[in-house]
Design an enzyme around this catalytic site. Sequence first.
Site, PDB file in Angstrom:
ATOM      1  N   ARG A 396       1.370  -1.301  -0.227  1.00 46.41           N
ATOM      2  CA  ARG A 396       0.003  -0.407   0.546  1.00 46.41           C
ATOM      3  C   ARG A 396       0.806   1.447  -0.128  1.00 46.41           C
ATOM      4  O   ARG A 396       0.523   2.739  -0.577  1.00 46.41           O
ATOM      5  CB  ARG A 396      -0.813  -0.008   1.053  1.00 46.41           C
ATOM      6  CG  ARG A 396      -1.900   1.039   0.878  1.00 46.41           C
ATOM      7  CD  ARG A 396      -2.932   1.164   2.123  1.00 46.41           C
ATOM      8  NE  ARG A 396      -4.258   2.099   1.780  1.00 46.41           N
ATOM      9  CZ  ARG A 396      -3.720   3.929   2.271  1.00 46.41           C
ATOM     10  NH1 ARG A 396      -2.810   3.918   2.208  1.00 46.41           N
ATOM     11  NH2 ARG A 396      -4.701   3.891   1.877  1.00 46.41           N
ATOM     12  N   CYS A 397       2.150   1.246   0.531  1.00 45.57           N
ATOM     13  CA  CYS A 397       2.907   2.240   0.652  1.00 45.57           C
ATOM     14  C   CYS A 397       3.420   2.903  -0.522  1.00 45.57           C
ATOM     15  O   CYS A 397       3.763   4.225  -0.967  1.00 45.57           O
ATOM     16  CB  CYS A 397       4.236   2.287   1.618  1.00 45.57           C
ATOM     17  SG  CYS A 397       3.527   2.114   3.300  1.00 45.57           S
TER      18      CYS A 397
END
Length: 407
Positions: A396-397
């Site tokens: 996600r990052c």
Amino acid sequence: MNGPINVYSEIGKLKTVLLHRPGKELENLMPDYLERLLFDDIPFLQDAQAEHDQFAKILTDNGVEVLYLEDLMAESLVSDEVKEAFIDEYLSEANIESDETVATIKEMLMAIEDKRELVDKTMAGMQVTELPEHDKNSLVDLMGNDYPFAIDPMPNLYFTRDNFATIGNGISLNHMYSETRNRETIYAKYIFDNHPRFKDQDIPRLYCRNEEHRIEGGDELVLSSKVLAVGISQRTDAKAIEKLARNIFKENMSFETVLAFDIGEYRKFMHLDTVFTMVDYDKFTIHPEIEGDLTVYSITKGEKDLVIKKEVDQLESILAKYLGVESVQLIRCGGGDVAAAAREQWNDGSNTLTIAPGEVVVYDRNVVTNELLEKAGLKLHKLRGSELVRGRGGPRCMSMPIYREDI
């Protein structure tokens, strides 16, 4: 498509995403200056790039259009005037004390004709040894120092989630926690102001990089077309969340509630999405260590200003209420094992990228958590995570959704 940006959930089928392939900025990491650059270790660039290429392939193989930050930025330098304005702004935030050095570097950068080469160089930073000899007329120049960089590298750039966030059909162009990362937001500014794909598209600006209070994209989660979750964390403060909420409500978008999660100011948690992500209509990953002390506040629009209330209930019940589902399932990172939970959270076991409801990208190394996700009925795409994880960020990052199908 209704416009270039459409993100009204964390789980709608992902159609377009923004990535940054790690570059030479990682090779400018040095042990003595890791803390300054917000790193704990030095990834091996060749392997980090191979892992990142695997990440991009997982996405493209599943029908996702992959855009690269470095390409969009190069394509945004649409004229010599824009190029010079970008270089001037970039240098003004590079923390260079000597005007002579600024002039020397500007001349070097303006001389780079290839736009992509120029962008790559601004991301990689510049060592003092790269500078040509120039007349040292200032006291700062004559004194000198032992610091090896004329301009710091930007090694955190492959975490494209943070420096801006897509919310609905708008963007939050963020004010970052540290000076090291705040320079990263220059690229998003020029992309959304000048790139043909985004320019003149009337994209709402929900937060600006020159705001006083800090906020980062890892703390901004779009739970549904009505509900946002924002973490009060090491990187995001409460005042910024209030400003973001006011701006969202002014835009008359579909969002009705902002849930503020107070997760504490800890490096190991850093952002809300390192301890909490949405993986299906009624399923979330969570790090069990935050549950006991977690406080949630609801923010809604009142007649005159924001209405802010402390939510007094179990997290599962709060989420179920605001998402309009009967119940939610919290899938705990590491299960009931304290050591596994701590180890796998450090290696971003809770930081999943959902590419469709119940379908997620994860690091392969988090075997305990991954098994729990599979037992919960989720489809996993496992990414090699040996070098990328050294930057303390997961799938996600490393991704910024630009367009998701509505759910």
